[in-house]
Design an enzyme around this catalytic site. Structure first.
Site, short mmCIF file in Angstrom:
data_model
loop_
_atom_site.label_atom_id
_atom_site.label_comp_id
_atom_site.label_asym_id
_atom_site.label_seq_id
_atom_site.Cartn_x
_atom_site.Cartn_y
_atom_site.Cartn_z
N THR A 15 0.82 -1.22 0.00
CA THR A 15 0.00 0.00 0.00
C THR A 15 0.85 1.25 0.00
O THR A 15 0.46 2.27 -0.57
CB THR A 15 -0.92 -0.03 1.24
OG1 THR A 15 -1.80 -1.13 1.11
CG2 THR A 15 -1.73 1.24 1.38
N SER A 62 2.12 -8.09 -0.27
CA SER A 62 2.84 -9.04 0.58
C SER A 62 2.03 -10.30 0.86
O SER A 62 2.58 -11.28 1.36
CB SER A 62 3.26 -8.36 1.88
OG SER A 62 2.15 -8.00 2.66
N THR A 95 1.63 -4.32 4.30
CA THR A 95 1.46 -4.54 5.74
C THR A 95 0.89 -5.92 6.07
O THR A 95 1.00 -6.38 7.20
CB THR A 95 0.54 -3.47 6.37
OG1 THR A 95 -0.73 -3.53 5.71
CG2 THR A 95 1.14 -2.10 6.27
N ASP A 96 0.27 -6.58 5.08
CA ASP A 96 -0.42 -7.84 5.39
C ASP A 96 0.49 -8.87 6.05
O ASP A 96 0.08 -9.57 6.98
CB ASP A 96 -1.03 -8.45 4.12
CG ASP A 96 -2.27 -7.71 3.66
OD1 ASP A 96 -2.60 -6.67 4.24
OD2 ASP A 96 -2.91 -8.16 2.69
N1 GLU Z 1 -2.39 -6.46 0.63
C1 GLU Z 1 -1.34 -5.54 0.33
C2 GLU Z 1 0.00 -6.01 0.89
O1 GLU Z 1 0.09 -6.64 1.89
C3 GLU Z 1 -1.61 -4.16 0.80
C4 GLU Z 1 -1.72 -4.05 2.28
C5 GLU Z 1 -0.85 -2.96 2.81
O2 GLU Z 1 0.24 -2.74 2.33
O3 GLU Z 1 -1.28 -2.31 3.77
O4 GLU Z 1 1.00 -5.69 0.30
#
Ligand code: GLU
Length: 330
Positions: A15, A62, A95-96
């Site tokens: 993100t 991720s 963040t995932d």
């Molecule tokens: N699902 C994506 C990831 O983990 C976006 C989530 C995020 O970065 O907050 O890369």
């Protein structure tokens, strides 16, 4: 005045590299579209903290990261940390699964130089995005001498977390990252403030090196509930070196699943009782007779961190006692 440290910023997507159609799109947007250079171009303030270099290692969400991605990140970070002209590393990341990559690095890197993994909950295009401040804070943490020797860190929402403990605990809020014993410290206006240090062994005090690992053993996680079918456990166990069972409460297991899990252990699968509660200790020989069944138990590790720890432990010749010991050492 001392020279500014040299910090390498490695982009992997997420993100923090995302873009939405409109500022109101805090949760619906494309992730992993901005390159790391584009991201850094929007943060000229960071050059006051460090001499920055960047490289794009990956560009994906991720949730897609598998063991090969972990090894690729680990090997590259190990390589750059060995360079004299690199004083610290920041990794931008979705963040995932940020807590998993960070914990893998925390357990394997052989350097006291700061490594900070950072993401954002909202893309740079959204209202009140946390992207630029999180990245600024991460660079500030990586550039600061007080961040040396404490392992891999995750910086988000003005908090500095140890990779061992941190977990993403909310799907959309800025205040998404939690450590059960609290953050190590805070960052304010480009200065980290620490109040505690990690108690468990990491980085220089572990036997694992990313550059010496060619592949990781297959360890699966099974989430426990009362209607979970025996065949599902059997199918997963048939193709695994290890199985983390995220049991109810204190790592408890429904009666009909005892047989397939005992059979798995008899056939050489390392069965580990963990808890799906996301918090607390699983007491060995508490809810189940682990000694009798030949099972292992986590200490306080959540299932996704227990998986990483068991994979690493299984890369070495280790008997049951040695495997059990890693859960209290790391
Ligand atoms: N699902 C994506 C990831 O983990 C976006 C989530 C995020 O970065 O907050 O890369």
């Amino acid at each position: 005045m001392t020279a500014k440290p040299n910090i390498l910023v490695i982009g992997t997507g997420g993100t923090i590299a995302g873009q939405g159609k409109a500022a109101v799109n805090t949760s619906a947007y494309l992730c992993s579209v901005l390159g790391i250079d584009e991201i850094l171009d929007t943060l000229p303030q960071a050059s006051a903290l460090a001499n920055l270099r960047s490289e794009q290692l990956l560009q994906t969400g991720s949730e897609n990261f598998n063991n090969e991605h972990l090894l690729a990140i680990g090997k590259r970070v190990a390589e750059v940390l060995a360079q004299q002209d690199v004083d610290g590393v920041v990794i931008t990341h979705g963040t995932d699964t940020i807590e998993e990559t960070a914990y893998f690095l925390h357990l394997t890197l052989k350097s006291a130089k700061p490594v900070v993994v950072v993401g954002s909950m909202r893309p740079p295009s959204a209202m009140s995005s946390d992207a630029s401040l999180n990245l600024y804070d991460a660079i500030a943490v990586a550039a600061h001498p007080s961040s040396h020797g404490i392992g891999t860190l995750v910086v988000a929402n003005s908090e500095i977390h140890t990779a061992r403990d941190v977990v993403k605990s909310n799907s959309f809020k800025l205040d998404a990252f939690r450590s059960p014993y609290g953050a190590l410290g805070w960052v304010i206006e480009g200065v980290p403030h620490y109040y505690r240090r990690p108690a468990r062994a990491h980085t220089l005090d572990t036997p694992w090196f990313p550059e010496r690992l060619s592949r990781l053993p297959k360890v699966e996680i099974v989430y426990g509930y009362g209607s979970l079918e025996t065949v599902a456990v059997e199918a997963i166990a048939a193709n695994a070196h290890g199985l983390i069972f995220a049991g109810t409460g204190n790592g408890n297991i429904a009666s009909h699943l005892l047989k397939p899990l005992r059979d798995a252990a008899r056939h050489g699968v390392n069965v580990v009782r963990a808890s799906r509660t996301g918090n607390g200790i699983v007491l060995r020989n508490g809810a189940q007779p682990d000694d009798e069944y030949g099972w292992l138990t986590v200490d306080d590790q959540i299932p996704q961190k227990a998986r990483l720890l068991l994979m690493l432990a299984l890369t070495q010749d280790a008997d049951t006692n040695a495997l059990q010991a890693v859960f209290t050492r790391y």
